[in-house]
Design a protein around this motif. Structure first.
Motif, PDB file in Angstrom:
ATOM      1  N   ARG A 164      -5.592  -1.060  19.362  1.00  0.00           N
ATOM      2  CA  ARG A 164      -6.992  -1.199  19.444  1.00  0.00           C
ATOM      3  C   ARG A 164      -7.663  -0.299  18.506  1.00  0.00           C
ATOM      4  O   ARG A 164      -9.102  -0.420  18.542  1.00  0.00           O
ATOM      5  CB  ARG A 164      -7.253  -0.979  21.005  1.00  0.00           C
ATOM      6  CG  ARG A 164      -6.790  -1.945  21.875  1.00  0.00           C
ATOM      7  CD  ARG A 164      -7.333  -1.654  23.465  1.00  0.00           C
ATOM      8  NE  ARG A 164      -6.771  -0.385  24.055  1.00  0.00           N
ATOM      9  CZ  ARG A 164      -5.867  -0.344  24.731  1.00  0.00           C
ATOM     10  NH1 ARG A 164      -5.229  -1.576  24.968  1.00  0.00           N
ATOM     11  NH2 ARG A 164      -5.202   0.662  25.304  1.00  0.00           N
ATOM     12  N   ALA A 167     -10.267  -2.367  13.334  1.00  0.00           N
ATOM     13  CA  ALA A 167     -11.097  -3.620  13.327  1.00  0.00           C
ATOM     14  C   ALA A 167     -10.562  -4.590  12.534  1.00  0.00           C
ATOM     15  O   ALA A 167     -10.599  -4.443  11.218  1.00  0.00           O
ATOM     16  CB  ALA A 167     -12.528  -3.274  12.832  1.00  0.00           C
ATOM     17  N   TYR A 168     -10.116  -5.520  13.147  1.00  0.00           N
ATOM     18  CA  TYR A 168      -9.204  -6.695  12.110  1.00  0.00           C
ATOM     19  C   TYR A 168     -10.436  -7.701  11.579  1.00  0.00           C
ATOM     20  O   TYR A 168     -10.842  -8.277  12.433  1.00  0.00           O
ATOM     21  CB  TYR A 168      -8.173  -7.350  13.015  1.00  0.00           C
ATOM     22  CG  TYR A 168      -7.134  -6.514  13.539  1.00  0.00           C
ATOM     23  CD1 TYR A 168      -6.327  -5.804  12.616  1.00  0.00           C
ATOM     24  CD2 TYR A 168      -7.332  -6.144  15.048  1.00  0.00           C
ATOM     25  CE1 TYR A 168      -5.414  -4.706  13.488  1.00  0.00           C
ATOM     26  CE2 TYR A 168      -6.431  -5.277  15.592  1.00  0.00           C
ATOM     27  CZ  TYR A 168      -5.299  -4.734  14.775  1.00  0.00           C
ATOM     28  OH  TYR A 168      -4.593  -3.796  15.271  1.00  0.00           O
ATOM     29  N   ASP A 169     -10.288  -8.045  10.360  1.00  0.00           N
ATOM     30  CA  ASP A 169     -11.022  -9.231   9.766  1.00  0.00           C
ATOM     31  C   ASP A 169     -10.012 -10.412  10.177  1.00  0.00           C
ATOM     32  O   ASP A 169     -10.994 -11.498  10.529  1.00  0.00           O
ATOM     33  CB  ASP A 169     -10.874  -9.232   8.454  1.00  0.00           C
ATOM     34  CG  ASP A 169     -11.805  -8.109   7.672  1.00  0.00           C
ATOM     35  OD1 ASP A 169     -12.882  -7.853   8.130  1.00  0.00           O
ATOM     36  OD2 ASP A 169     -11.244  -7.100   7.022  1.00  0.00           O
ATOM     37  N   SER A 201      -9.611  -7.787  19.451  1.00  0.00           N
ATOM     38  CA  SER A 201      -9.965  -6.668  18.475  1.00  0.00           C
ATOM     39  C   SER A 201     -10.447  -7.532  17.005  1.00  0.00           C
ATOM     40  O   SER A 201     -10.715  -7.085  16.204  1.00  0.00           O
ATOM     41  CB  SER A 201      -9.069  -5.668  18.414  1.00  0.00           C
ATOM     42  OG  SER A 201      -8.708  -5.038  19.463  1.00  0.00           O
ATOM     43  N   ALA A 203     -12.024 -10.085  14.313  1.00  0.00           N
ATOM     44  CA  ALA A 203     -13.199 -11.089  14.120  1.00  0.00           C
ATOM     45  C   ALA A 203     -12.719 -12.616  13.993  1.00  0.00           C
ATOM     46  O   ALA A 203     -13.411 -13.468  14.452  1.00  0.00           O
ATOM     47  CB  ALA A 203     -13.789 -10.723  12.689  1.00  0.00           C
TER      48      ALA A 203
END
Length: 256
Positions: A164, A167-169, A201, A203
């Motif tokens: 967590r 920040a995953y693309d 989490s 995008a």
């Protein structure tokens, strides 16, 4: 005194560090030698009874490791390679991506190693981490947690908590089955839980699923179907499953 050569000892040590089993490509990367050298060394060690040679890799004698990973990765391998090549074309340089422990995802990691640079890769897969670390400026983060040798990856609340923090693309996930009624299903509760956490989490969530999963079933629900943006498969789903994917607004890409 050991009767093993230096190269054989090095390979056995690399296998132990990998949790007792590994693919040939992973061992070559860990040992900084060619895959042909690894194949010859595995063949020699298998002859002496020090390890078990399987298509694509090896596992140590006397460990609890279940070679089921190798059975999975070699099952429908051509379809998985086709899917992986298509997924690799969707990924772009510099992305932050998550890759899970799925057998299709192992092929994705190999494709990314040859095609992309500057990736930030987060994974719970030993094999994915070994394939991509120190390659083309990629940065690899291995999640902690409980190691499950049959999946060759980490799971549990520690892995989920660490996951967590990124920040995953894009998250590249796999599942054991795809149901028109329940969505993405898993044989392992721990894998289902982690996939659900990752999907929240990311995008963009992409599932790599071969057509044989369309008729399969499994007991644990994974990410909500509405959280998934795209599936890549070797064959387009039909009938009720195709209608369900449209209702969930999931794009379907047929691997070419």
């Amino acid at each position: 005194m050991s009767s093993f050569s230096h190269r054989e000892m090095e390979l056995l040590s690399a296998l132990r560090r990998a949790g007792g089993s590994a693919r040939g490509t992973e061992l070559a990367k860990a040992m900084n030698v060619s895959e042909e050298t690894v194949r010859r060394t595995i063949k020699s060690l298998a002859t002496s009874g020090a390890l078990v040679r399987v298509h694509g890799g090896a596992y140590l004698i006397g460990t609890r490791n279940d070679p089921s990973f190798f059975r999975r990765i070699n099952k429908h391998a051509e379809e998985k390679r086709l899917i992986a090549a298509t997924i690799a074309r969707i990924v772009t340089d510099g992305m932050t991506i998550f890759l899970d422990v799925g057998s299709t995802t192992a092929f994705v990691a190999e494709e990314l190693r040859h095609q992309h640079a500057g990736l930030t890769v987060v994974t719970n897969s030993i094999g994915v981490a070994q394939t991509l670390v120190n390659t083309n400026g990629n940065r690899v983060h291995m999640l902690g947690g409980e190691l499950q040798s049959n999946e060759r990856g980490t799971f549990g609340h520690v892995a989920e908590r660490q996951a967590r923090r990124f920040a995953y693309d894009m998250a590249v996930l796999s599942s054991d089955a795809l149901s028109a009624e329940r969505g993405f299903l898993y044989l392992s509760a721990a894998e289902a839980h982690l996939a659900t956490e990752i999907a929240v989490s990311a995008a963009r969530v992409l599932m790599g699923i071969d057509r044989h999963k369309f008729s399969a079933t499994a007991p644990h629900c994974g990410p909500e179907p509405e959280a998934v943006d795209q599936i890549v498969s070797d064959q387009a789903p039909r009938g009720r499953l195709s209608a369900a994917l449209r209702n969930w607004d999931i794009d379907v890409t047929t691997a070419q």
